[in-house]
Write a protein that holds these residues in place. Structure first.
Motif: not given
Length: 64
Positions: A8-13, A51-53
């Motif tokens: 899962t790659v989490r990012y902020r737009d 985050l990369i989980r």
């Protein structure tokens, strides 16, 4: 060839909302590259990733 794991790659737009995208990759670096190829905002703003989980239940690897 190594096994593919789910990341899962989490990012902020641009509005600072947290968004997630999931990819099958060999490691966190490959997941990052795949995210940059698939998501135009990440391509233009690669530092937006926070985050990369790895979602594989056999490992607790987390890269920030």
């Amino acid at each position: 060839m190594s096994d593919q794991k789910r990341y899962t790659v989490r990012y902020r737009d641009g509005s600072s909302r947290r968004l997630e995208a999931c990819f099958y990759a060999s490691d966190a670096f490959e997941a990052r590259v795949l995210a940059m190829e698939a998501v135009p905002f990440i391509r233009d703003h690669p530092h937006a990733i926070d985050l990369i989980r790895c979602e594989d239940s056999n490992t607790d690897v987390m890269v920030a």
